[in-house]
Design an enzyme around this catalytic site. Structure first.
Site, PDB file in Angstrom:
ATOM      1  CD  GLU A 190      -2.859  -1.553   2.097  1.00  0.00           C
ATOM      2  OE1 GLU A 190      -2.846  -0.803   3.221  1.00  0.00           O
ATOM      3  OE2 GLU A 190      -3.421  -2.423   2.334  1.00  0.00           O
TER       4      GLU A 190
ATOM      5  CG  ASN B 218      -0.508  -7.091  -1.730  1.00  0.00           C
ATOM      6  OD1 ASN B 218      -1.160  -7.611  -2.665  1.00  0.00           O
ATOM      7  ND2 ASN B 218      -1.057  -7.183  -0.147  1.00  0.00           N
TER       8      ASN B 218
ATOM      9  CG  HIS C 162      -9.640  -5.422   0.366  1.00  0.00           C
ATOM     10  ND1 HIS C 162      -9.912  -6.693   1.068  1.00  0.00           N
ATOM     11  CD2 HIS C 162      -8.494  -5.371   0.582  1.00  0.00           C
ATOM     12  CE1 HIS C 162      -8.925  -7.320   1.778  1.00  0.00           C
ATOM     13  NE2 HIS C 162      -7.938  -6.424   1.416  1.00  0.00           N
TER      14      HIS C 162
ATOM     15  CD  GLU D   7      -4.348  -7.904   1.287  1.00  0.00           C
ATOM     16  OE1 GLU D   7      -5.485  -7.210   1.854  1.00  0.00           O
ATOM     17  OE2 GLU D   7      -3.347  -7.886   1.579  1.00  0.00           O
TER      18      GLU D   7
ATOM     19  CG  ASP E 169     -12.918  -8.790   1.522  1.00  0.00           C
ATOM     20  OD1 ASP E 169     -12.569  -7.762   0.796  1.00  0.00           O
ATOM     21  OD2 ASP E 169     -11.985  -8.628   2.450  1.00  0.00           O
TER      22      ASP E 169
END
Ligand code: G3I
Length: 350
Positions: free
Chosen positions: A163, A204, A240, A269, A271
């Site tokens: 990030e 990432n 996400h 990651e 979701d």
């Protein structure tokens, strides 16, 4: 009840789900004798299918059975972060990360290690004082070198820098950027590579699934790092997502342009949260998104795999951070598969 008995009693997809979810050993090894899980299906495409997990959940045996049978790649959600691994300066604690590496090994799974350089979950000793650039560089080098050496040969990849950019594509103002300048990213990658030359090294981030200013920033950084021969193997697209913000329709093109720079890509990651309550319509839309994300990865040669950010709503991070949102994962809070699970199976050709 034996696996054979289960097979005889139930037919169709539901039975497949229950059988796959009830087997505790590694997916690939068991593929011949039971209904394939997500990892087995992904394997047919030369991809992995992973899940994040976290230490407190590992006492939940119904949970660990599914974790051990459906997935072939594990990411520690918190156990390898700085606050856990170097809680006091120079004092390292591997207990949480080791527990997850051990479990993965028992289940014949690989590990996406996460994460070395981030601005969150840093220990107080690091954030509560000022550092000169030389001091902080030494602190960072020691942390990376020690942690990567500890897990050398035991993990598939490292999210080396997590990030690093703002939404508009400018560098995020973190302790690292503020004190060391943008060169901290190349330094971190070089130190990680020296400590474990075989681990795949990733950058990432979230909100980089679509083509836009933030993914452009990564694209330009990667080009620059490659030109400077900095060791970098992949970019992780966290994914996400939230139903209310729309699906990132340019994801496939975006993954492809990174692949063309000679890099692996991965969805790291995943979701798909929604505003609660979850309705049948929202769960159906969520299922489509899970399938579409997976198909986007399968369509791009160097997209190596998909990881969900844990697999059950029981242990999702979402409700704790986004009030009134949740139901983001393919299994519900009772560990029952949701429409998203079947959609993933279908997308993988199961
Ligand atoms: O360990 C303490 C515990 O001692 C305390 O009692 C408890 C009380 O709330 O908190 C515990 O710490 C929590 C920690 O997870 C471990 O469970 C923190 O409050 C909580 O904020 C922390 O959340 C994690 C979050 O990163 C922090 O930024 C989530 O579990 C984790 O899933 C999440 O993961 C991040 C990825 O690393 C990077 N990408 C985004 C993703 C979601 O935020």
């Amino acid at each position: 009840m034996s696996r054979t008995t289960v097979r005889l009693r139930f037919a169709g997809a539901l039975a497949a789900t229950l059988v796959a979810a009830g087997v505790a050993t590694g997916p690939a090894a068991q593929a011949q004798e039971r209904t394939p899980g997500l990892a087995d299906l992904a394997h047919r495409h030369g991809r992995y299918f992973g899940s994040a997990t976290d230490n407190p959940e590992l006492t939940d045996s119904a949970y660990t059975k599914i974790l051990g049978s459906e997935f072939d790649m594990i990411t520690p959600g918190n156990g390898m972060k700085w606050e856990n691994t170097e809680p006091q300066q120079g004092v390292f604690d591997w207990s949480k990360g080791d527990e997850i590496v051990k479990l993965a090994r028992a289940n014949h799974q690989k590990v996406r290690a996460h994460t070395l350089v981030w601005h969150n979950q840093l220990p107080a000793w690091l954030t509560s004082r000022d550092w000169t650039p030389a001091e902080l560089r030494a602190v960072l080098k020691k942390h990376i070198t020690t942690e990567v050496r500890h897990y050398r040969g035991k993990v598939y990849s490292w999210d080396v820098v997590n990030e690093a950019f703002n939404e508009d594509g400018t560098y995020r103002d973190t302790i690292w950027y503020r004190t060391l300048g943008p060169g901290y990213i190349a330094d971190a990658l070089r130190w990680a590579h020296e400590a474990d030359p075989h681990a795949k090294l990733y950058l990432n981030d979230y909100n980089i699934e679509a083509v836009g200013p933030k993914s452009d920033a990564y694209y330009n950084l990667v080009k620059q790092l490659k030109a400077e021969h900095v060791p970098l193997d992949g970019v992780g697209f966290q994914a996400h997502l939230a139903l209310q913000y729309g699906y990132p329709t340019t994801i496939e093109d975006n993954l492809r342009r990174f692949s063309r720079l000679g890099l692996d890509t991965a969805l790291t990651e995943v979701d798909v949260r929604m505003q609660l309550p979850a309705t049948d319509d929202k769960l159906a839309e969520q299922a489509t998104w899970y399938a579409d994300l997976t198909k986007a990865c399968l369509a791009v040669q160097r997209c190596v795999g998909v990881t969900v950010w844990d697999f059950t709503d029981k242990y999702s991070w979402i409700p704790g951070v986004f009030a009134g949102e949740g139901a983001a994962l393919p299994w519900d809070e009772q560990l029952r598969p949701k429409p998203a699970y079947q959609a993933l199976r279908d997308a993988l050709g199961g």
